[in-house]
Motif scaffolding. Sequence first.
Motif, PDB file in Angstrom:
ATOM      1  N   ILE B 425      -4.276  -8.724 -13.458  1.00 41.35           N
ATOM      2  CA  ILE B 425      -3.023  -7.939 -13.842  1.00 41.35           C
ATOM      3  C   ILE B 425      -2.085  -7.765 -12.547  1.00 41.35           C
ATOM      4  O   ILE B 425      -1.109  -8.281 -12.568  1.00 41.35           O
ATOM      5  N   VAL B 426      -2.589  -7.150 -11.729  1.00 41.87           N
ATOM      6  CA  VAL B 426      -1.883  -6.695 -10.581  1.00 41.87           C
ATOM      7  C   VAL B 426      -1.293  -8.104  -9.761  1.00 41.87           C
ATOM      8  O   VAL B 426      -0.438  -8.181  -9.301  1.00 41.87           O
ATOM      9  N   GLY B 427      -2.390  -9.147  -9.720  1.00 42.68           N
ATOM     10  CA  GLY B 427      -2.139 -10.249  -9.067  1.00 42.68           C
ATOM     11  C   GLY B 427      -1.015 -11.100  -9.702  1.00 42.68           C
ATOM     12  O   GLY B 427      -0.058 -11.522  -8.971  1.00 42.68           O
ATOM     13  N   ALA B 428      -1.033 -11.148 -10.918  1.00 45.26           N
ATOM     14  CA  ALA B 428       0.252 -11.672 -11.832  1.00 45.26           C
ATOM     15  C   ALA B 428       1.357 -11.022 -11.477  1.00 45.26           C
ATOM     16  O   ALA B 428       2.463 -11.570 -11.329  1.00 45.26           O
ATOM     17  N   ALA B 429       1.347  -9.628 -11.319  1.00 40.51           N
ATOM     18  CA  ALA B 429       2.389  -8.995 -11.200  1.00 40.51           C
ATOM     19  C   ALA B 429       3.056  -9.083  -9.909  1.00 40.51           C
ATOM     20  O   ALA B 429       4.259  -9.646  -9.802  1.00 40.51           O
ATOM     21  N   TYR B 430       2.536  -9.371  -8.850  1.00 39.99           N
ATOM     22  CA  TYR B 430       3.230  -9.660  -7.533  1.00 39.99           C
ATOM     23  C   TYR B 430       3.514 -11.051  -7.553  1.00 39.99           C
ATOM     24  O   TYR B 430       4.653 -11.397  -7.003  1.00 39.99           O
ATOM     25  N   THR B 431       2.611 -11.934  -8.062  1.00 37.88           N
ATOM     26  CA  THR B 431       3.309 -13.230  -7.875  1.00 37.88           C
ATOM     27  C   THR B 431       4.484 -13.536  -8.603  1.00 37.88           C
ATOM     28  O   THR B 431       5.404 -14.225  -8.149  1.00 37.88           O
ATOM     29  N   LEU B 432       4.466 -13.049  -9.686  1.00 41.72           N
ATOM     30  CA  LEU B 432       5.752 -13.353 -10.797  1.00 41.72           C
ATOM     31  C   LEU B 432       6.803 -12.543 -10.117  1.00 41.72           C
ATOM     32  O   LEU B 432       7.893 -13.080 -10.278  1.00 41.72           O
ATOM     33  N   TRP B 433       6.576 -11.377  -9.697  1.00 41.72           N
ATOM     34  CA  TRP B 433       7.579 -10.650  -8.756  1.00 41.72           C
ATOM     35  C   TRP B 433       8.424 -11.490  -7.731  1.00 41.72           C
ATOM     36  O   TRP B 433       9.397 -11.500  -7.749  1.00 41.72           O
ATOM     37  N   LEU B 434       7.403 -12.095  -6.911  1.00 39.41           N
ATOM     38  CA  LEU B 434       7.862 -12.921  -5.944  1.00 39.41           C
ATOM     39  C   LEU B 434       8.843 -14.072  -6.452  1.00 39.41           C
ATOM     40  O   LEU B 434       9.987 -14.250  -5.945  1.00 39.41           O
ATOM     41  N   TYR B 435       8.401 -14.391  -7.670  1.00 43.37           N
ATOM     42  CA  TYR B 435       8.966 -15.944  -8.097  1.00 43.37           C
ATOM     43  C   TYR B 435      10.267 -15.325  -8.581  1.00 43.37           C
ATOM     44  O   TYR B 435      11.495 -16.103  -8.393  1.00 43.37           O
ATOM     45  N   LYS B 436      10.203 -14.497  -9.401  1.00 45.04           N
ATOM     46  CA  LYS B 436      11.452 -13.857  -9.877  1.00 45.04           C
ATOM     47  C   LYS B 436      12.615 -13.351  -9.062  1.00 45.04           C
ATOM     48  O   LYS B 436      13.762 -13.798  -9.325  1.00 45.04           O
ATOM     49  N   ARG B 437      12.061 -12.888  -7.819  1.00 46.79           N
ATOM     50  CA  ARG B 437      13.042 -12.394  -7.051  1.00 46.79           C
ATOM     51  C   ARG B 437      13.452 -13.374  -5.940  1.00 46.79           C
ATOM     52  O   ARG B 437      14.481 -13.171  -5.400  1.00 46.79           O
ATOM     53  N   THR B 438      13.060 -14.666  -6.113  1.00 45.56           N
ATOM     54  CA  THR B 438      13.480 -15.751  -5.282  1.00 45.56           C
ATOM     55  C   THR B 438      14.100 -16.673  -6.210  1.00 45.56           C
ATOM     56  O   THR B 438      15.257 -17.347  -5.638  1.00 45.56           O
ATOM     57  N   MET B 439      13.705 -16.915  -7.467  1.00 44.75           N
ATOM     58  CA  MET B 439      13.869 -18.102  -8.261  1.00 44.75           C
ATOM     59  C   MET B 439      15.386 -17.551  -9.153  1.00 44.75           C
ATOM     60  O   MET B 439      15.789 -18.568  -9.710  1.00 44.75           O
ATOM     61  N   PHE B 440      14.973 -16.622  -9.834  1.00 47.80           N
ATOM     62  CA  PHE B 440      15.553 -16.428 -11.109  1.00 47.80           C
ATOM     63  C   PHE B 440      16.828 -15.126 -10.809  1.00 47.80           C
ATOM     64  O   PHE B 440      17.155 -15.082  -9.563  1.00 47.80           O
TER      65      PHE B 440
END
Lengths: 648, 502
Positions: B425-440
């Motif tokens: 859960i927490v791993g998905a959270a920071y990984t997707l957070w990183l992706y969202k804040r850089t790519m989306f």
Amino acid sequence: MEYLWIIPFSPLVAFVIIGLFGYKFLREPLAGIVAVIGVAISAITSVIGFMDVAKTGNYYNLKLFNWMTVGDYNIAVSILWDPLSALMTCVVTCVSTFIFIFATGYMKGDESYPRFFAYLSLFVFMMLMLTLSDNLVQLFFGWEGVGLASYLLIGFWHYKKSAANAAMEAFVVNRVGDWLFLLGILLAFVTFGTLDYLEIFNKIPEVSVGIITAIALLLFGGAVGKSAQIPLHIWLPNAMEGPTPVSALIHAATMVAAGVYMVARVMPVFAASEVALDTVLFVGTMSAFIAATMGLVQNDIKRIIAYSTLSQLGYMFAAEGLGLFSEGMFHLTSHAVFKALLFLGSGSVLIALHHLLDVQKMGQIGRAMPITMGTFLIGSLALAGIPPFVGFFSKDPIIEGAFEINTFVFMFLWAGAFLTAFYIFRLFFLTFFSTDRLDPHIREHVHESPPNMTIPLIVLATATVVLGFFREFFINFLKPSLDPHSMKFLSEETKSIVWEGLARSHHVEIDADAFHFLGHSLTSFLGIVLLGTALAGIFTAYVIYQLRKVDPVKVGEMFQPIYKLFYNRWYFDHIYYAIFVYGYYKFSKLLWFVGDKMIIDGVVDGSAKASIFSGDIFRKTQLGRISGYVLQMLIGTAIFLALFLIIR
Amino acid sequence: MTPEFVPAGFPILSVSIIIPVIAAAVVFALNEKMAKPISIITSAIVLAISSYLLLVYDPSGYKIQFYEKYQWIPQFGISYEVGVDALSLTMVWLTALAFFVSFVWSTNIEKRIKEYFVSFLILEAACIGVFVAWDLVAFYVFWEVMLIPMFLIIGIWGYAERLYAATKFFIYTFFGSLFLLIGVIGMYIYNFYSNGVLSTSYFDLINVKLPHNLELIFFLLLALGFAVKVPMWPFHTWLPAAHVQAPTAGSVILAAVLLKMGTYGFVRFNLPWFPEASKYFMPVMFTLGVIAIIYTAMMAIAQTHIKRLIAYSSVSHMGFVTIGTFALNQEGVNGAIITMISHGLTSGALFLAAGFIYERLHSYEMKDLGGMAKFVPVFATLFMISAMASAGLPGLSGFVGEFLALLGTFKVSILTATLAGLSLIVGAAYTLWLYKRTMFEEELLSEEKIKEYEHLKDLNKAELWSFLPLVVFMFVIGIYPNWWINLINSTSQFVLHKIVGG
């Protein structure tokens, strides 16, 4: 049956082709056509396989590829083809085919057209890995894979902040369920030494009920996440940020039903534990009712249907919890058809209205788009449970079963049925009839959708009308997978455990034959009450939103607290946001400042300073004479030797 | 269980250590333009050698293969002894791959180009040396030699606060390795004391029978040395600092190779040398592992600097290696080793991604980033695959290792596995957070920014060719893990032979 491998890999090939060549060579509309061909091939293949199983009632277990060896157990990529997986696979591939065709129209002109069809094909591949699996790990692979596809598709228009957020929310909330699911897999592996369903089933008699219960509940945790049941439901309404074909395919017909399918797939495990069945029943019932109340007061056309999906999934789980697994799976099939129809219908409306979502701002568009309106009406009637549409034949048996088994559950499901009929016709009247509240600029352009969108609507509407009459066929067809006495792959011991586990439903007799069932419903007291309830729901919506005899705003004010509760979705979103999003983030920040920066780095940098200070003292030991160093070395060695002598 | 030795006909391991050193000398002598091509060719040769070894390695039964031994200082029992088992070999291969990728990537070096490549080449030789050495003196020499080029890489080619970070890195890891040294010397002396033999060979020291308390002390000394390197909580704060300041290629090496040395040390030394102590300290290591997984995942999501986020995510993933190792069973150790390989690939790729973003937008801060996906589709795809592999999506490399490590842990401690599983859960959270804040979230960009973005270039050839191998192997491991499990099985059996018997 070797040809079955075509089913999952045909969409995969389409995905790879579109993924590699989509932008450079295929573009629009070729990318869409490739995707449609890919999924159509697997639909045809699965129908052929379906026929075979329907004729023989056999099951086939193919091992395609040995993925990972753990100890003595081989986790294999495999296909288990029995009535249950055949039905689910057919639902997935057939509904997908029509939604893909619809999408070629819906996504017309989108700059990321190839990417959309690549993702859709990826989704279908993953979903088929899930449905065809013969073991829990491949199921988990598909399970996470559809989660990824869902993430990518919800966030398809990722330039929007809301879409990016919804996508992330969906993935992370699903991961909460997946965490439990993975623990369930681990516990199952440690307990049974295998993860193949068929082997697990036959080892059930050797294992204590407590552990079976734990496994079942952990696996069900995954289902709660994937099928968006309370308390992990919040992601699904937000997932409506995705393009409408995605909502129809993933967030209504197939992926969200994966949880229901999974519970049916490992039915003997659930049946062996009373607590597990009760939990499924309780969660399903609560979701069916609470989600329906949330759907009552929403104004976003897609969200209303999304809450309806939550609610209907709740009915399916309730059926499973009642021990009526075949009824649950039949409702899944029926729901896949009519809910896909409703979503595609709303997609057709959105195209006509330039993506206007608020039903309060629509009205009187029925005449301009008769096909959409007509098919939408069929879908709504099916959802409300009016004969002869398929929803009636799949939903009413569940409520009637509840009446025989558990009065408490019956009350909620019955109330839910009224709410369902009400909210879907509220939507129907506000959108297609009622007063004209539409922006004149939009009104000028209201038009019926092109054939590649209306034909799928017509096909699905036809299925909605016809499918109900095949009730008996489906119930009998599923027997070799869900009726303990007909399940060939179970040992006698397991059969008797499963049979006892389903004791709660033994006294329930529901007519399998559609005409008998219809006749029974129209003559028995319970049947008339249920039908009357659905009609009352429709009539209430008609009075309020079409005739405008009662002002809905005033009704809302009269029941202010309840209205607020429903409108704010029982405050689930607020509470979760406060604790798990804002709270978690702020707490992490705090922990970073206090834990890492102040304490740990404080000690580290502090000791660096201290060492500079102490260095001044120790410098005095550096005599610069060889004899001094030799002495120190000897002392060091002596310390070691002393240590060895002391500690023996 | 004594291992078999299969001597090398041709000293291929020594050659792969020496080649980078020679190349470094050549680069130093020639002019700047030749530095990069020579380095790339050198690392390609080393990669080819290690890939060849990986393919011809015989995984049936535990054998030290391509073994060489030469006397060095026989009076003290010191020799030069190299060879590989599957653990060493996979790490050597990972090292070779990471250096190849880093050299291909390093295009925008502006100052001291020759010195830059020389540092990396020396570093590569030392890293390979650490993984193949079986003599403790040689091991320790390589272990320390490695610090110097890394110190220079951070200190010279890093960003604004590079000196602080470089010093912290150096002192911290040096501090740790002193304990390691004391532990090794202690073993050496005790071996002499009890057996009357002076030897620094791994295979002699493994047979030392230590009294219980002494075993615990030596375990702790070595563990401290390795824990700093892993890094384990609470010795991890040097890592974010170093990563933030290091140049992209330096970060890749740091994450993909240097961190592995700590966990390599645990698997190589602590488990076989101190079986009783390993059992004794299992709860401690589990606790530290779980704290690393959850606490640093929380650290990761609190960051706004994308490299620091990825650095914390590394610590979190290394927590899985720790718990897998100390589950002390076959699945756990297999899982730990595969997680080491997988983390090398994913963290390397994520740091490349961070480097790519910085080269385009000249910032690592989330507030300056976002909305890139549409303009750089190829990069966005590879970045997504890497992020998903890092988040443990089945079918990619991350899942295999984490699944096995969790399974191993689950058999020993359900509570630990449950808590460690939270990383899903927490791993998905920071990984997707990183992706969202850089790519989306393109809609949040200002008009000027979008205009600027329209000139963004997608991956150039060098970047693509450094990214691709990492991504390809994420799939290779994820889709066909059996090959790798089969490779390392006998090694993990050997590692555990004193604990589980056999």
